[in-house]
Design a protein around this motif. Structure first.
Motif, PDB file in Angstrom:
ATOM      1  N   GLN A   1      -4.312  -0.777  -3.115  1.00  0.00           N
ATOM      2  CA  GLN A   1      -2.984  -0.347  -2.656  1.00  0.00           C
ATOM      3  C   GLN A   1      -2.453  -1.296  -1.589  1.00  0.00           C
ATOM      4  OE1 GLN A   1      -2.321   3.170  -0.148  1.00  0.00           O
ATOM      5  NE2 GLN A   1      -0.853   3.904  -1.679  1.00  0.00           N
ATOM      6  N   VAL A   2      -3.322  -1.765  -0.699  1.00  0.00           N
ATOM      7  CA  VAL A   2      -2.901  -2.737   0.317  1.00  0.00           C
ATOM      8  C   VAL A   2      -2.459  -4.025  -0.351  1.00  0.00           C
ATOM      9  CG1 VAL A   2      -3.565  -3.975   2.417  1.00  0.00           C
ATOM     10  CG2 VAL A   2      -4.544  -1.729   1.951  1.00  0.00           C
ATOM     11  N   MET A   3      -3.180  -4.435  -1.387  1.00  0.00           N
ATOM     12  CA  MET A   3      -2.805  -5.649  -2.116  1.00  0.00           C
ATOM     13  C   MET A   3      -1.401  -5.533  -2.698  1.00  0.00           C
ATOM     14  SD  MET A   3      -6.313  -6.544  -4.209  1.00  0.00           S
ATOM     15  CE  MET A   3      -7.821  -7.044  -3.381  1.00  0.00           C
ATOM     16  N   GLU A   4      -1.139  -4.399  -3.339  1.00  0.00           N
ATOM     17  CA  GLU A   4       0.168  -4.218  -3.958  1.00  0.00           C
ATOM     18  C   GLU A   4       1.273  -4.144  -2.914  1.00  0.00           C
ATOM     19  OE1 GLU A   4       1.970  -1.542  -7.515  1.00  0.00           O
ATOM     20  OE2 GLU A   4       1.186  -0.437  -5.801  1.00  0.00           O
ATOM     21  N   GLN A   5       1.049  -3.398  -1.845  1.00  0.00           N
ATOM     22  CA  GLN A   5       2.062  -3.282  -0.799  1.00  0.00           C
ATOM     23  C   GLN A   5       2.304  -4.616  -0.106  1.00  0.00           C
ATOM     24  OE1 GLN A   5       0.415  -0.120   1.586  1.00  0.00           O
ATOM     25  NE2 GLN A   5       1.390   1.484   0.365  1.00  0.00           N
TER      26      GLN A   5
ATOM     27  N   SER B   1      -5.360   3.308   1.949  1.00  0.00           N
ATOM     28  CA  SER B   1      -5.554   2.802   0.593  1.00  0.00           C
ATOM     29  C   SER B   1      -6.765   3.448  -0.073  1.00  0.00           C
ATOM     30  CB  SER B   1      -5.717   1.279   0.613  1.00  0.00           C
ATOM     31  OG  SER B   1      -5.903   0.759  -0.687  1.00  0.00           O
ATOM     32  N   THR B   2      -7.875   3.556   0.649  1.00  0.00           N
ATOM     33  CA  THR B   2      -9.073   4.174   0.064  1.00  0.00           C
ATOM     34  C   THR B   2      -8.818   5.634  -0.286  1.00  0.00           C
ATOM     35  OG1 THR B   2     -10.002   4.755   2.242  1.00  0.00           O
ATOM     36  CG2 THR B   2     -10.622   2.626   1.309  1.00  0.00           C
ATOM     37  N   GLU B   3      -8.077   6.328   0.564  1.00  0.00           N
ATOM     38  CA  GLU B   3      -7.758   7.734   0.282  1.00  0.00           C
ATOM     39  C   GLU B   3      -6.878   7.850  -0.954  1.00  0.00           C
ATOM     40  OE1 GLU B   3      -6.037   8.880   3.972  1.00  0.00           O
ATOM     41  OE2 GLU B   3      -7.969   9.223   4.972  1.00  0.00           O
ATOM     42  N   TRP B   4      -5.921   6.939  -1.086  1.00  0.00           N
ATOM     43  CA  TRP B   4      -5.031   6.955  -2.245  1.00  0.00           C
ATOM     44  C   TRP B   4      -5.797   6.648  -3.527  1.00  0.00           C
ATOM     45  CZ3 TRP B   4      -3.630   3.018  -5.673  1.00  0.00           C
ATOM     46  CH2 TRP B   4      -2.575   3.341  -6.539  1.00  0.00           C
ATOM     47  N   VAL B   5      -6.693   5.678  -3.489  1.00  0.00           N
ATOM     48  CA  VAL B   5      -7.473   5.324  -4.671  1.00  0.00           C
ATOM     49  C   VAL B   5      -8.274   6.523  -5.167  1.00  0.00           C
ATOM     50  CG1 VAL B   5      -9.435   3.943  -5.490  1.00  0.00           C
ATOM     51  CG2 VAL B   5      -7.594   2.857  -4.192  1.00  0.00           C
ATOM     52  N   ASN B   6      -8.876   7.269  -4.261  1.00  0.00           N
ATOM     53  CA  ASN B   6      -9.688   8.423  -4.650  1.00  0.00           C
ATOM     54  C   ASN B   6      -8.852   9.594  -5.154  1.00  0.00           C
ATOM     55  OD1 ASN B   6     -12.365   7.476  -4.180  1.00  0.00           O
ATOM     56  ND2 ASN B   6     -12.042   7.676  -1.986  1.00  0.00           N
ATOM     57  N   SER B   7      -7.613   9.708  -4.677  1.00  0.00           N
ATOM     58  CA  SER B   7      -6.775  10.845  -5.069  1.00  0.00           C
ATOM     59  C   SER B   7      -5.829  10.524  -6.219  1.00  0.00           C
ATOM     60  CB  SER B   7      -5.955  11.326  -3.861  1.00  0.00           C
ATOM     61  OG  SER B   7      -5.051  10.325  -3.426  1.00  0.00           O
ATOM     62  N   SER B   8      -5.628   9.248  -6.513  1.00  0.00           N
ATOM     63  CA  SER B   8      -4.701   8.827  -7.578  1.00  0.00           C
ATOM     64  C   SER B   8      -5.433   7.866  -8.510  1.00  0.00           C
ATOM     65  CB  SER B   8      -3.461   8.158  -6.974  1.00  0.00           C
ATOM     66  OG  SER B   8      -2.846   8.989  -6.014  1.00  0.00           O
TER      67      SER B   8
END
Length: 354
Positions: free
Chosen positions: A77-81, A279-286
């Motif tokens: 997510q950090v990479m994309e942002q 980002s880690t939280e988003w990866v685990n939830s999405s």
């Protein structure tokens, strides 16, 4: 410098197992005292409040590297942002296939932040004489015992069996030996452990029916299960470690920072940690959306990533909890083979805490 890099490369080559392959990608007021007879009104105070608001922090360029595999998945997510210019800093990402690439760049000061195997962080700390710090755990254990016949229901069921694995003289062997010995099983005499050079070789043996029990890391577990519908996860080595680890944990990946960068850009590093945690939280939830990004950045196919992410132990642990888990893990490695941590345990300065 050449001697240092060579020493680091030699150490790193003995440490890594599973979960990596080649490839790179990049993203990237004047003041005056009020009259004594006229105390300031609430309206008078508003401009002062507005002026005291902090200006947005200036973005800086930050060079970040990670290994292809689970230790990179939490960053997507950090990479994309960052590509969209929506991050607090200008991040330039490099995804390395092997740790020796990261070791050399850290030694030469070409990287500011890196996601690396936990024991490699200790080796770097010792061999650079304290020039890096560990800031967070980003990946817990990704090792699993799998079987094809349903015969393994507990650690005790490994007695008398032949278990195929990778990582001879590296951290997977140390982790398995620790869990076995803490359960009263002698790794040398109570079972047979056959070590292969590559996780792909072990996965192929399981898929072809040449083995019934193995220890594999993700995402190789998921890949092997897609090729053999009889293959199942029997034991999660992280859970087995937690049962006997006395507060420590099986730690796969960590975030390290070059101390010179930290001293010069502490606030920028703090902002990165906040973004990384989110980002880690988003990866685990999405998971589905994250899997698409995992494929976009060349880490793993989305079909594999979607099934592997829940088993990759992606996390963000910092502070005192991070220190307890990492120090206990390194202690176990040191007791089995001091070379795995760079010859000695790192001191308290190794652990960065906000």
């Amino acid at each position: 410098m050449k001697k240092l890099i060579c020493a680091l490369l030699a150490a790193a080559l003995t440490l890594l197992a599973g979960c990596s392959s080649g490839g790179t990608s990049s993203s990237e007021a004047s003041s005056g005292a009020p009259a004594e007879s006229a105390p300031p009104s609430s309206q008078d105070s508003e401009p002062e409040s507005s002026a005291s608001q902090e200006a947005p922090a200036e973005k800086i360029d930050v060079n970040i590297a990670s290994l292809k595999g689970p230790t990179s998945m939490g960053l997507v997510q950090v990479m994309e942002q960052s590509e969209a210019g929506g991050t607090a800093n200008n991040y330039h990402f490099t995804m390395a296939g092997t740790a020796d690439e990261i070791v050399a760049q850290i030694a030469k000061g070409e990287l500011d932040i890196a996601a690396v195997p936990c024991n490699l962080a200790s080796v770097l700390y010792n061999n650079t004489e304290g020039k890096i710090s560990i800031a967070a755990i980003n990946t817990l254990g990704v090792l699993y015992v799998v079987d094809t016949d349903g015969s393994v229901q507990s650690i005790g069921d490994l007695r008398g069996k032949t278990v195929y694995s990778t990582g001879k003289n590296t951290t997977p062997e140390a982790a398995l030996n620790f869990v076995l010995s803490q359960n009263g099983i002698d790794p040398a005499s109570d079972l047979t452990i056959e070590y292969k050079s590559e996780a792909t070789e072990v996965a192929a043996l399981m898929s072809e029916g040449g083995a019934t029990v193995a220890m594999l890391p993700e995402p190789f577990v998921t890949t092997a299960m897609q090729k053999n519908d009889r293959l199942r996860v029997a034991l999660d080595l992280t859970e087995e470690w937690d049962k006997v680890g006395d507060g420590s944990s099986l730690v796969t990946g960590v975030v390290i920072v070059r101390n010179e960068f930290l001293q010069e850009h502490g606030e920028a590093f703090e902002r990165f940690l906040d973004e990384y945690k989110a980002s880690t939280e988003w990866v685990n939830s999405s998971v589905e959306e994250a899997a698409a990004l995992v494929e976009k950045y060349g880490i793993a196919p989305a079909a594999v990533a979607g099934k592997a992410i829940p088993k990759c132990s992606i996390t963000f642990i910092d502070g005192a909890d991070m220190k307890t888990k990492v120090s206990g893990y390194l202690q176990v490695l040191f007791e089995q083979n001091p070379k795995l941590v760079g010859g000695k345990l790192p001191d308290d300065a190794f652990y960065y805490q906000r």
